[in-house]
Design an enzyme around this catalytic site. Structure first.
Site, PDB file in Angstrom:
ATOM      1  N   ALA A  71      -8.939   9.596  13.765  1.00  0.00           N
ATOM      2  CA  ALA A  71      -7.695   9.344  14.384  1.00  0.00           C
ATOM      3  C   ALA A  71      -7.437   7.686  14.607  1.00  0.00           C
ATOM      4  CB  ALA A  71      -7.643   9.619  15.814  1.00  0.00           C
ATOM      5  N   GLN A  73      -7.402   5.469  16.844  1.00  0.00           N
ATOM      6  CA  GLN A  73      -8.359   4.935  17.634  1.00  0.00           C
ATOM      7  C   GLN A  73      -9.684   5.878  17.763  1.00  0.00           C
ATOM      8  OE1 GLN A  73      -8.364   2.417  19.512  1.00  0.00           O
ATOM      9  NE2 GLN A  73      -6.329   1.753  18.751  1.00  0.00           N
ATOM     10  N   SER A  74     -10.150   6.175  16.521  1.00  0.00           N
ATOM     11  CA  SER A  74     -11.405   6.900  16.486  1.00  0.00           C
ATOM     12  C   SER A  74     -12.609   5.931  17.130  1.00  0.00           C
ATOM     13  CB  SER A  74     -11.567   7.358  15.039  1.00  0.00           C
ATOM     14  OG  SER A  74     -12.917   7.614  14.927  1.00  0.00           O
ATOM     15  N   ASN A  75     -13.480   6.442  17.676  1.00  0.00           N
ATOM     16  CA  ASN A  75     -14.672   5.586  18.372  1.00  0.00           C
ATOM     17  C   ASN A  75     -15.572   6.017  17.372  1.00  0.00           C
ATOM     18  OD1 ASN A  75     -13.885   5.027  21.043  1.00  0.00           O
ATOM     19  ND2 ASN A  75     -13.533   7.242  21.263  1.00  0.00           N
ATOM     20  N   CYS A  77     -15.153   6.299  14.075  1.00  0.00           N
ATOM     21  CA  CYS A  77     -14.806   5.430  12.836  1.00  0.00           C
ATOM     22  C   CYS A  77     -15.430   3.932  13.267  1.00  0.00           C
ATOM     23  CB  CYS A  77     -13.486   5.208  12.362  1.00  0.00           C
ATOM     24  SG  CYS A  77     -13.016   6.860  11.775  1.00  0.00           S
TER      25      CYS A  77
END
Ligand SMILES: *Cc1c(COP(=O)(O)O)cnc(C)c1O
Length: 321
Positions: A71, A73-75, A77
């Site tokens: 997503a 706001q992917s942590n 990624c």
């Protein structure tokens, strides 16, 4: 398969801390935090432990670029981008949504960490990856795909290893281990690690994302992964009843912040100076607080909340906080 096949990316062990104020305020149970928000890699989080195993494999396979998805706001990624930078690998992120006018939170960090961002519209779970792999191969590169959330066998081994770390760190006998469960690797790894070391705590995942993939229910995904890890570590297989997954706190859907998450963020910040995040740990903590209120635990239970990170997303939610 060995738990030694990892590269060091995290600062370990992460701290184990009692939450004295909050435990007193609530009148029990006794609450602790395992601070995997402090794994150290570019603001930390649970994906770093998974990447220690996954990127070991990537390097063994001669990869020169890493691809993953998530997503906006992917942590996961953000930590993948940081790990790739540290290892000198190119990083491609396939993110759900469209390019926003302003980068904030994890997305800002992704760009600072040098990741190449590909916008995927409604597909936040990596549907666009095969086409990107083909494109990179055509350019003569050797891409390696890290699965959504880092949740495959290798990622799960990161959390089996984390349970070894926990029992070495403390003799406290936790009655419960509670955490946010979203792509399943953390949950599966904790189950396998607990069986490996004979930890008899109740392992309780709080489900965060109600979307099931069409082929597989989420609880079955956790079970399958736990069984892959069990096989790799020569343990007895798990049954469906071993996967304790509370699905009562899905709120308004994935990444939609509601009053429960807001209150949990506020309470943890003001009583413990601890930051939980809008998407994962805030929701799981809200679930834990509600279970405490409902009398799920007894006053002398010892409950470990595994803090899986996520605070960088707080900045992206400023207007909703
Ligand atoms: C990814 C993530 C989780 C969930 O972990 P899974 O292994 O995907 O279930 C929990 N908390 C945070 C902060 C995360 O980024």
């Amino acid at each position: 398969m060995s738990l030694d096949n990892r590269i060091e990316l995290a600062s370990l062990p992460t701290p184990l801390e009692p939450m004295q104020q909050l435990s007193e305020k609530l009148g029990g149970p006794q609450l602790w935090l395992k601070r995997d928000d402090l794994t150290g890699l570019a603001l930390g989080g649970n994906k770093t432990r998974k990447l220690e195993y996954i990127l070991f494999d990537a390097i063994e396979q001669g990869a020169d670029c890493i691809i993953t998805a998530g997503a906006i706001q992917s942590n996961h990624c953000r930590q993948t981008a940081a790990a790739a930078a540290k290892l000198g690998l190119e990083c491609h992120l396939v993110l759900g949504g469209e390019a926003p006018e302003k980068c904030n939170g994890n997305l800002l960090l992704d760009t600072l960490l040098g990741a190449h961002i590909h916008w995927a519209g409604e597909n936040r779970k990596g549907e666009g990856i095969p086409a990107l792999i083909a494109e990179l191969k055509a350019q003569g590169k050797t891409p390696y795909m890290v699965p959504y959330g880092g949740s495959n066998l290798l990622g799960a081994l990161g959390y089996a290893n984390a349970v070894l770390e926990l029992v070495k760190q403390s003799e406290t006998r936790f009655t419960h281990v509670v955490f946010a469960s979203a792509s399943g690797g953390t949950h599966a790894g904790i189950l396998a690690g607990a069986r490996l070391v004979g930890l008899d705590s109740q392992i309780l995942g709080i489900r965060i994302d109600k979307a099931d993939t069409p082929e597989l229910l989420f609880a079955d995904k956790v079970l399958n992964l736990a069984n892959e890890a069990a096989e790799a570590l020569a343990l007895e297989p798990f049954n469906a009843k071993d996967v304790l997954l509370n699905e009562d706190y899905l709120g308004g859907g994935y990444a939609v912040i509601g009053d429960a998450e807001r209150q949990a963020i506020d309470l943890l910040a003001k009583t413990e100076g601890i930051l939980v995040d809008p998407v994962y740990t805030g929701r799981a903590m809200a679930g834990l607080l509600d279970l405490i209120q409902k009398g799920y635990f007894s006053a002398d239970d010892k409950v470990l909340f595994w803090h899986t990170g996520g605070a960088p997303a707080l900045f992206a939610y400023a207007n909703e906080l």
